[in-house]
Write a protein that holds these residues in place. Structure first.
Motif, short mmCIF file in Angstrom:
data_model
loop_
_atom_site.label_atom_id
_atom_site.label_comp_id
_atom_site.label_asym_id
_atom_site.label_seq_id
_atom_site.Cartn_x
_atom_site.Cartn_y
_atom_site.Cartn_z
N TYR A 1 23.11 24.13 -53.21
CA TYR A 1 24.46 24.15 -53.77
C TYR A 1 25.48 24.17 -52.64
O TYR A 1 25.45 25.06 -51.79
N ALA A 2 26.41 23.23 -52.65
CA ALA A 2 27.54 23.28 -51.73
C ALA A 2 28.50 24.37 -52.21
O ALA A 2 28.45 24.79 -53.38
N PRO A 3 29.39 24.85 -51.35
CA PRO A 3 30.40 25.81 -51.81
C PRO A 3 31.20 25.26 -52.99
O PRO A 3 31.64 24.11 -52.98
N GLY A 4 31.36 26.09 -54.02
CA GLY A 4 32.12 25.68 -55.20
C GLY A 4 31.40 24.75 -56.14
O GLY A 4 31.98 24.24 -57.10
N THR B 1 13.16 20.91 -46.60
CA THR B 1 14.39 20.28 -46.12
C THR B 1 15.51 20.42 -47.15
O THR B 1 15.31 20.09 -48.32
N PRO B 2 16.70 20.87 -46.74
CA PRO B 2 17.82 20.96 -47.69
C PRO B 2 18.16 19.58 -48.26
O PRO B 2 18.12 18.58 -47.55
N GLY B 3 18.50 19.55 -49.55
CA GLY B 3 18.89 18.30 -50.18
C GLY B 3 20.33 17.95 -49.88
O GLY B 3 21.12 18.81 -49.45
N ASN B 4 20.68 16.70 -50.10
CA ASN B 4 22.05 16.22 -49.87
C ASN B 4 22.92 16.60 -51.06
O ASN B 4 22.73 16.09 -52.16
N THR B 5 23.87 17.49 -50.84
CA THR B 5 24.70 17.99 -51.94
C THR B 5 25.95 17.13 -52.17
O THR B 5 26.86 17.55 -52.90
N TYR C 1 28.33 16.93 -58.86
CA TYR C 1 28.56 18.35 -59.09
C TYR C 1 28.41 19.20 -57.83
O TYR C 1 28.63 20.41 -57.87
N GLY C 2 28.01 18.59 -56.71
CA GLY C 2 27.87 19.33 -55.47
C GLY C 2 26.56 20.08 -55.35
O GLY C 2 26.41 20.90 -54.44
#
Length: 221
Positions: free
Chosen positions: A101-104, A66-70, A74-75
């Motif tokens: 990692y979120a964008p940026g 499951t993707p983590g909450n970004t 730091y995103g």
């Protein structure tokens, strides 16, 4: 009584010297088939005490799917599958993590004092790098399907400069690699690192140090 020839003795000695030493690996070699961690034990050893009764669930973890909450400072977010999540890893000298990692976003400069890390990119593009003790930056842009290695103990980072999310799976040669994020370690330690140490180390004023500390301080619930 026959003795081995000098050349044979030298060859055997050379092989012994070249064999991997447990002291050079991430964790010491195991001495039994399994030693599932008893995370409730008060016994203090280099690792964890062994549980008397084990089940298949001690060797199982589905958290990396499951993707983590970004939504973090730091995103980026790390989901670990180490001995604290998978007790069966105790004494086995390996663990994994998922990093989203979120964008940026940034996985800020940090170290793993007990392990080398290898990342495999599942999706996205990342700028990654580590710094040697000679202050040389070794950096590269990596994409889906690529692998990059961060040597044990060296400061390293990952930055998502793209406009799409990125994800990696990390592998470690330790059941519990440990992580020291440089900014958090220096500016959010408890008790605090004295301001005069940080002002001299970073060649900035007290106000700048206090501002950084306030931004990195744990959020009050």
């Amino acid at each position: 009584m026959a003795f081995p020839s000098p050349s044979l003795s030298f060859a055997v000695l050379a092989m012994l010297v070249l064999l991997p030493s447990p002291s050079l690996s991430g964790d010491p070699d195991l001495l039994q088939d399994i030693c599932v961690a008893d995370l409730t034990s008060t016994v203090k050893v280099n690792g964890f005490a062994c549980k008397a009764t084990v089940t298949e669930d001690d060797f199982y973890f589905k958290g990396l799917a499951t993707p983590g909450n970004t939504n973090t400072t730091y995103g980026s977010v790390v989901t670990s599958a180490n001995v604290e999540k998978v007790p069966g890893l105790n004494t086995l000298g390996v663990s994994m993590s998922r990093i989203d990692y979120a964008p940026g976003s940034l996985n800020p400069p940090h170290t793993h004092p007990r392990a080398t890390e290898m990342v495999f990119v599942l999706q996205g593009t990342l700028d990654v790098g580590f710094i040697t003790t000679g202050n040389k930056l070794v950096a590269k842009t990596i994409n889906a399907g690529d692998v990059f290695v961060f040597p044990r103990g060296l400061v390293h980072f990952q930055k998502n400069n793209g406009d799409a999310p990125a994800t990696v799976i990390s592998a470690f040669n330790s059941q519990l690699p440990g992580t020291q994020s440089l900014a958090m370690t220096l500016f959010a330690a408890t008790p605090e690192v004295p301001n005069n140490v940080l002002t001299m180390a970073f060649q900035v004023g007290t106000k700048e140090v206090q501002k950084i500390k306030s931004r990195l301080a744990p959020k009050k619930s």
